[in-house]
Motif scaffolding. Structure first.
Motif, PDB file in Angstrom:
ATOM      1  N   ALA A  88      80.757  -1.574  78.781  1.00 50.32           N
ATOM      2  CA  ALA A  88      81.116  -2.761  77.995  1.00 50.32           C
ATOM      3  C   ALA A  88      81.815  -3.797  78.837  1.00 50.32           C
ATOM      4  O   ALA A  88      81.880  -4.958  78.469  1.00 50.32           O
ATOM      5  N   LEU A  92      79.876  -6.671  79.812  1.00 48.56           N
ATOM      6  CA  LEU A  92      79.638  -7.614  78.737  1.00 48.56           C
ATOM      7  C   LEU A  92      80.762  -8.686  78.674  1.00 48.56           C
ATOM      8  O   LEU A  92      80.606  -9.703  78.018  1.00 48.56           O
ATOM      9  N   SER A  93      81.976  -8.490  79.378  1.00 47.00           N
ATOM     10  CA  SER A  93      83.114  -9.446  79.339  1.00 47.00           C
ATOM     11  C   SER A  93      83.170 -10.324  80.595  1.00 47.00           C
ATOM     12  O   SER A  93      84.210 -10.805  80.990  1.00 47.00           O
ATOM     13  N   LEU A 125      84.814  -5.436  71.594  1.00 41.86           N
ATOM     14  CA  LEU A 125      83.483  -5.870  71.122  1.00 41.86           C
ATOM     15  C   LEU A 125      82.379  -5.109  71.844  1.00 41.86           C
ATOM     16  O   LEU A 125      81.341  -4.737  71.247  1.00 41.86           O
ATOM     17  N   GLY A 126      82.607  -4.824  73.135  1.00 39.98           N
ATOM     18  CA  GLY A 126      81.600  -4.049  73.878  1.00 39.98           C
ATOM     19  C   GLY A 126      81.452  -2.640  73.325  1.00 39.98           C
ATOM     20  O   GLY A 126      80.346  -2.116  73.179  1.00 39.98           O
ATOM     21  N   LEU A 148      82.279  -1.689  70.303  1.00 44.02           N
ATOM     22  CA  LEU A 148      81.644  -1.787  68.981  1.00 44.02           C
ATOM     23  C   LEU A 148      80.153  -2.013  69.113  1.00 44.02           C
ATOM     24  O   LEU A 148      79.342  -1.473  68.333  1.00 44.02           O
ATOM     25  N   ASP A 149      79.760  -2.845  70.090  1.00 42.33           N
ATOM     26  CA  ASP A 149      78.339  -3.105  70.286  1.00 42.33           C
ATOM     27  C   ASP A 149      77.600  -1.812  70.637  1.00 42.33           C
ATOM     28  O   ASP A 149      76.507  -1.537  70.125  1.00 42.33           O
ATOM     29  N   CYS A 150      78.217  -1.008  71.524  1.00 45.87           N
ATOM     30  CA  CYS A 150      77.600   0.290  71.867  1.00 45.87           C
ATOM     31  C   CYS A 150      77.510   1.207  70.652  1.00 45.87           C
ATOM     32  O   CYS A 150      76.507   1.897  70.431  1.00 45.87           O
ATOM     33  N   VAL A 194      77.401   0.295  67.551  1.00 45.17           N
ATOM     34  CA  VAL A 194      76.383  -0.233  66.629  1.00 45.17           C
ATOM     35  C   VAL A 194      74.993   0.172  67.091  1.00 45.17           C
ATOM     36  O   VAL A 194      74.139   0.593  66.294  1.00 45.17           O
ATOM     37  N   GLN A 195      74.744   0.057  68.418  1.00 45.85           N
ATOM     38  CA  GLN A 195      73.433   0.458  68.938  1.00 45.85           C
ATOM     39  C   GLN A 195      73.167   1.947  68.650  1.00 45.85           C
ATOM     40  O   GLN A 195      72.072   2.330  68.232  1.00 45.85           O
ATOM     41  N   GLU A 204      72.601   2.494  64.963  1.00 45.57           N
ATOM     42  CA  GLU A 204      71.267   2.021  64.554  1.00 45.57           C
ATOM     43  C   GLU A 204      70.198   3.049  64.915  1.00 45.57           C
ATOM     44  O   GLU A 204      69.273   3.306  64.151  1.00 45.57           O
TER      45      GLU A 204
END
Length: 741
Positions: A15, A18-19, A80-81, A83-85, A87-88, A91
């Motif tokens: 992540a 991603l920053s 956020l990174g 959380l993004d991971c 979420v992926q 999903e």
């Protein structure tokens, strides 16, 4: 969690990449702060100290603020990174990829998050698998239940037995196709109806209701789970027998009963037919031996109680075997049925055939044997009168399809009271009397008496002794010469069977040969006679030379003559003895071939083709006529003694013998007179044209040694026949009325 990293694992540390923009921004802010610090330092030289203190404080605060914002942004970016991971990963899990995992590494918090996620996914995977297995089991159970119900329905609908289901009130819930066929109701008509009102006979409805109520109250059902027979009703109102088996079960929480019902109509009918078949003759419909024995036992019991008498008649068809073998078994069966019908017609009402309510009945014992029982009778003459009627009825011609056949019956009668112990003994004695009637000439009856019993016992004794005689070498042969009436020369010799019993002495052939004829013993005896006679003849030929008889005559029994291999047996005996067939003459009596002339002629021809000689013995005692003589390939005709008894006193007898002599001479046959006992008989026989003679006048039956002496003396004497008066003078003497018979 640690371990092998799956392809789909996501590292939370990734992540940071991603920053990147946040880091640039933070760098820009630092540069801005640095630039501001430089500007402020420059202004420091220009401004007053107070202003710069304020500016320094403001710059420091601004720097802190900028740094705080940069740190906050970095933290937010990292979250956020992460959380993004997550979420992926979520999903992918939501899309069914339960193999999704997070790499457990980095900071403690990231490790905890990854571990928690992985554990949650693992538990979800396990629960999903369990749910899947549970769902599969439930689905399989549902499929099996549906198939089981479909199978049960199919079995019920295709079952050969009726299957009916009722509820606790007796209302029909199910009614299969077999029940429709058995009871005559459609399922749509039966379902919803009370079973008692539909198929239970009226007299049994109340007991049925009581039994159902008793089970519902107590749970006890005496017929549940058992097979019971009972009557039932068809739609037509017809009552018929059924076999019922009832089981209780539950249906949607309520008790119900399923009955399997089998129609017993065919089975009961078959049982009746079997019971009848066990007691009645299938061909004629008359009672059979089993039922007859039972009725005779009852008659004996009645006779003992009432001191009464009854009669038993044993009937045998005299010519049945000839008809059955000659015209076929279907004609034989038709004859038996016609005999049964005539018995039915001739017996009086009280003596009717097979009446179940009468002590008098008739039965078929088997083959061509029937029994009539008259119970009771007042006197023996009642049975004799009925026997005369039956003889007349059974002697009438029988029209059997295209055939008209003639037959008679021989009847044995026993008049009995309660003195017999067993029915079998009574039937045995009637059978004995029947055979006496046959021996007396057939087509007649004979009444059993004690003398007859003694004769039967004597025959049974001799039959047993005959078997021992064959094994014990008690038989021997005697030899009686046959000589020329013209020259006195020895023409032939007849071998005659003799039995010397070790205890009873010599037993007459007239007594034991008929007994042997009734069994197969005659075949064993006949083979021994063939072997011994040919052996003895061969010995004479060797030792006596020209004094030996030209031929030896050997008698054949009726059973021997009917053997298909007779010619081979005779040929084997001759070959074994070393005799040519031309020196062996076989004798057969008229009754041997009278029943089947074509077969007899074929057998004679087979014997003749081998070179043996044939003689017809006892001519005049049977049914042969002069006209039939040309049919038989015989060489010699032997006249029975019964035709010679009054030859000296009866012109008719003399004329018959003379005619027979002329006929045989024209046919090329030699004629032999049997039983010649007086010189006067020799004279007239020679004048009547008879060629040869045999009898006590010439010699009694001799032992082998005595016959050898006889043959040698005959060779020395060319002729011992005394000259006689001329034929004309003898016939003139016969003209005297006193001599005519």
């Amino acid at each position: 969690m640690s371990g092998h990293r799956p392809d789909s694992a996501i590292r939370l540390g990734e992540a940071r990449a991603l920053s990147f923009r946040g880091q640039l921004t933070l760098l820009g802010a630092a540069l801005l702060i640095g630039t501001g610090a430089v500007i402020l330092t420059g202004l420091d030289a220009l401004a007053s100290p107070e202003i710069w203190r304020i500016a320094n404080v403001a710059g420091a605060m601004l720097s802190v603020l900028v740094l705080s914002l940069a740190l906050a942004w970095r933290l937010v970016a990292q979250c956020l990174g992460i959380l993004d991971c997550l979420v992926q990963a979520l999903e992918r899990v939501a899309n069914g990829d339960l193999s999704q995992r997070l790499v457990e590494g980095g900071s403690r918090e990231m490790h905890r998050v990854a571990s928690a996620f992985n554990l949650a996914v693992q538990n979800s995977t396990r629960r999903a698998e369990n749910l899947k297995q549970s769902s599969l089991k439930q689905l399989q159970a549902a499929i099996e239940l549906r198939e089981s119900r479909e199978l049960a329905t199919a079995i019920q609908e295709t079952a050969l037995d009726s299957i009916i289901t009722i509820d606790a009130r007796g209302k029909i819930l199910a009614f299969n196709a077999a029940a429709e066929a058995t009871f005559g109701f459609k399922a749509s008509q039966a379902i919803g109806q009370n079973i008692a009102e539909l198929i239970v006979p009226e007299r049994l409805r109340e007991p049925y209701r009581r039994g159902l109520a008793h089970y519902l109250e107590s749970g006890e059902g005496p017929i549940l789970g058992k097979r019971v027979e009972m009557p039932a009703l068809r739609a037509s109102g017809e009552e018929f027998p059924v076999e019922v088996a009832i089981v209780a079960n539950a249906l949607r929480g309520s008790i119900c009963f399923t009955a399997t019902i089998r129609d017993l109509t065919d089975r009961k009918q078959a049982e009746k037919e079997l019971a009848r078949a066990a007691m009645y003759d299938r061909l004629t419909g008359l009672p059979n031996r089993t039922l007859l024995l039972d009725r005779v036992e009852q008659a004996l019991a009645r006779a003992r109680r009432s001191r009464g008498v009854f009669a038993l008649m044993f009937l045998d068809c005299d010519r049945f075997k000839l008809i059955n073998d000659g015209l076929g078994h279907d004609v034989g069966d038709a004859l038996l049925c016609e005999i049964a019908a005539r018995l039915t017609s001739e017996l009086r009402c009280g003596d009717s055939v097979s009446r179940p309510d009468s002590g008098t009945s008739a039965a078929r014992m088997g083959g061509d044997e029937f029994v009539v029982m008259l119970d009771p009778i007042r006197k023996a003459e009642d049975a004799l009168a009925l026997a005369d009627r039956l003889l007349a009825a059974l002697a009438r011609p029988y029209r059997l399809g295209p055939h008209e056949v003639f037959s008679t019956a021989s009847i044995g009668i026993v008049v009995a009271g309660g003195d017999y112990e067993r029915a079998e003994d009574l039937i045995r004695d009637a059978d004995t009397a029947m055979y006496e009637a046959k021996r007396a000439g057939k087509a007649r009856y004979a009444v059993f008496d004690e003398e007859m019993r003694k004769r039967v016992q004597r025959r049974h004794l001799l039959e047993n002794e005959l078997r021992r005689a064959i094994e014990g070498e008690q038989f021997s042969l005697a030899y009686q010469p046959i000589v020329s009436l013209e020259t006195g020369r020895l023409k032939s010799v007849e071998a005659l069977l003799r039995w010397l019993h070790p205890a009873q002495g010599s037993i007459s052939p007239a007594e034991f040969i008929p007994i042997a004829e009734e069994s197969d013993l005659i075949l064993h005896i006949g083979r021994w006679v063939l072997t011994e006679a040919t052996r003895q003849m061969a010995e004479w030929v060797e030792w006596l030379g020209p004094a030996a008889p030209p031929t030896i005559s050997i008698n054949l029994s009726r059973k021997q003559f009917s053997q298909s291999d007779l010619a081979e047996q005779v040929h084997a005996a001759a070959e074994s003895a070393g005799l040519p067939p031309s020196r062996i003459q076989l004798e057969i009596t008229e009754d041997t071939f009278a029943s089947d002339v074509p077969t007899a002629i074929a057998t004679m021809n087979a014997i003749k083709r081998l070179g043996f000689l044939l003689a017809i013995d006892d001519f005049g005692t049977g049914h042969s006529s002069f006209a039939s003589l040309h049919e038989f390939p015989a060489d010699v005709l032997k006249i029975d003694r019964s035709l010679l008894i009054d030859i000296e006193t009866s012109k008719q007898t003399a004329a018959m013998v003379h005619a027979l002599a002329i006929l045989t001479n024209n046919l090329g046959l030699a004629i032999v007179a049997e039983g010649v006992e007086r010189e006067s008989e020799v004279v007239i026989l020679r004048e009547l044209g008879c060629h040869f003679g045999q009898g006590y006048y010439f010699a009694r039956p001799l032992s082998p040694d005595a016959f050898a002496e006889f043959a040698l003396r005959r060779l020395a004497q060319e002729s011992s026949v005394i000259p006689a008066a001329s034929l004309e003078r003898r016939w003139a003497e016969l003209e005297s009325p006193a001599l005519n018979v």
